[in-house]
Design a protein around this motif. Structure first.
Motif, PDB file in Angstrom:
ATOM      1  N   LEU A 229      43.906  36.068  41.994  1.00 35.78           N
ATOM      2  CA  LEU A 229      44.982  36.305  41.029  1.00 35.78           C
ATOM      3  C   LEU A 229      46.114  35.350  41.361  1.00 35.78           C
ATOM      4  O   LEU A 229      46.734  35.455  42.421  1.00 35.78           O
TER       5      LEU A 229
ATOM      6  N   SER B 225      45.138  42.001  47.681  1.00 33.37           N
ATOM      7  CA  SER B 225      45.732  43.013  46.822  1.00 33.37           C
ATOM      8  C   SER B 225      44.811  44.224  46.741  1.00 33.37           C
ATOM      9  O   SER B 225      43.760  44.155  46.099  1.00 33.37           O
TER      10      SER B 225
ATOM     11  N   GLU C 150      44.454  45.249  42.939  1.00 36.83           N
ATOM     12  CA  GLU C 150      43.594  44.409  42.109  1.00 36.83           C
ATOM     13  C   GLU C 150      42.226  44.179  42.748  1.00 36.83           C
ATOM     14  O   GLU C 150      41.311  43.688  42.096  1.00 36.83           O
TER      15      GLU C 150
ATOM     16  N   GLN D  22      45.267  37.498  46.185  1.00 35.55           N
ATOM     17  CA  GLN D  22      46.382  37.036  45.363  1.00 35.55           C
ATOM     18  C   GLN D  22      46.912  35.731  45.946  1.00 35.55           C
ATOM     19  O   GLN D  22      47.094  35.611  47.158  1.00 35.55           O
TER      20      GLN D  22
END
Length: 383
Positions: free
Chosen positions: A314, A367, A370, A374
């Motif tokens: 991400l 993360s 998520e 990241q």
């Protein structure tokens, strides 16, 4: 009454209204919270004039060198021990270029204020009040708008970066992303040391600034103290293992808060930070614990047996107008970035700080929300 001047740097006109509103908002909030000794709010014509002059000055040369200057908008009476010119200087590209060699050291600001119907440079200062409008010129065509934090400690908070016709306005709300690392919120000015009673600067931020400054590129891996899980992600043997761990920086950070306010401690911290950051220029990664013990440098990152290759991350950047996007690690950078992403993919409790030779800088972190790596690109905040 100040008479606005013609502006030829279009990016200055583009960003000035947003910067004006931002400083007004910050100063109003600070006043409502009871903060005193604040800087004056910069009006839009002043923002445009300072940016315009600084940009054209940055493209000039004095004895073959490009000017590196910092301009602060404030009257001399709002500073401590200002160096006052008997005759104020014109705020012009030529004037700034001429004086630049004498004021390029870090921490020196050229003071700019009104004199009759124009802006003039009244002298220099090393102290500015909270939320003072500051424009740094680190290299040709590059301007950084920033301000002093209300707590007075650590790196100035960046507001915007202008590079030629490119404008990046820092988005403080990017710190609201799930699992945002402490280093990012600190750079955005959202985790003031005073909130915890500590005046200690964020060491990882200082390491990041120093890593970026050597311009060779590098990786710093930060692993949990007392854990050896990280060894599963490192190619053995390690060429430059440190035994026992080097603890000079760790010992400094353990000292009492009162000592950390002293200039001698600050200088010792700077020296140890530069020493560790310098090791990141060696091929491979430098490895420290989250309590700042140095374990090794020049290490090679490898994928543990049975681990899947990292296939997505991400990507975020704290710039207004950008959105968090899921990308393949190869879309973000080369081998250094890919190996750092793989390390975090396998070592969820670690951090990886990666500097590129071109000046870009990324924090890699896992993360839990998520369930992926990241990648926070933060070079806009480090300038």
């Amino acid at each position: 009454m100040y008479t606005p001047r013609p502006i030829t740097y279009q990016a200055a006109q583009l960003i000035a209204p947003q910067v004006e509103d931002l400083f007004k908002g910050k100063l109003q909030s600070a006043l409502e919270s009871g903060t005193d000794g604040l800087a004056p709010a910069p009006p839009r014509p002043v923002i445009e004039a300072i940016l315009d002059t600084a940009f054209w000055a940055s493209l000039r040369r004095e004895e073959g060198q490009s000017p590196k200057i910092s301009l602060a908008f404030l009257p001399p009476e709002q500073t401590e021990q200002p160096l006052l010119f008997e005759h104020t200087l014109s705020l012009s590209p030529g004037g700034l270029t001429k004086i630049a060699p004498g004021v390029e050291r870090p921490g020196i600001h050229l003071g700019v204020w009104f004199e009759q119907d124009e802006l003039r440079v009244w002298g220099t200062t090393r102290t500015v009040p909270s939320y003072c409008f500051v424009v740094d010129v680190p290299e040709p065509g590059l301007l950084v708008i920033k301000h002093r934090r209300t707590d007075g400690y650590g790196k100035f908070a960046n507001v915007a970066v202008l590079k030629g016709d490119q404008v990046k306005l820092v988005d403080e709300y990017s710190a609201n992303l799930p699992d945002c690392p402490e280093q990012l919120t600190s750079l955005l000015g959202l985790s003031a040391p005073s909130a915890t009673g500590s005046t200690t600067p964020n060491v990882l931020i200082q390491l990041a600034v120093s890593m970026r400054a050597h311009k060779r590129g590098g990786t710093l891996l930060v692993v949990p103290a007392g854990s050896m899980d990280w060894q599963k992600s490192i190619v053995q043997p390690i060429s430059y293992a440190i035994q026992p761990a080097f603890c000079a920086l760790a010992d400094l950070m353990k000292q009492e808060e009162e000592k950390k306010k002293r200039s001698r401690w600050q200088e010792s911290l700077r020296r140890e930070v530069e020493s560790i950051a310098g090791l990141t220029a060696v091929d491979g990664a430098t490895l420290i614990t989250d309590t700042y013990d140095l374990l090794a440098f020049g290490v090679k990152i490898g994928r543990p047996r049975g681990s899947e290759p990292v296939s997505r991350l991400l990507f975020t950047e704290p710039v207004k107008g950008t959105r968090a996007t899921v990308i393949h690690p190869s879309q973000h950078g080369g081998t250094r970035h890919l190996s750092a992403a793989q390390f975090i993919h396998d070592q969820h409790k670690a951090l990886a700080l990666v500097a590129s030779q071109d000046g870009s800088f990324t924090i890699f972190a896992w993360s839990p929300c998520e369930e992926m790596v990241q990648a926070h690109r933060i070079d806009t905040l480090l300038l």
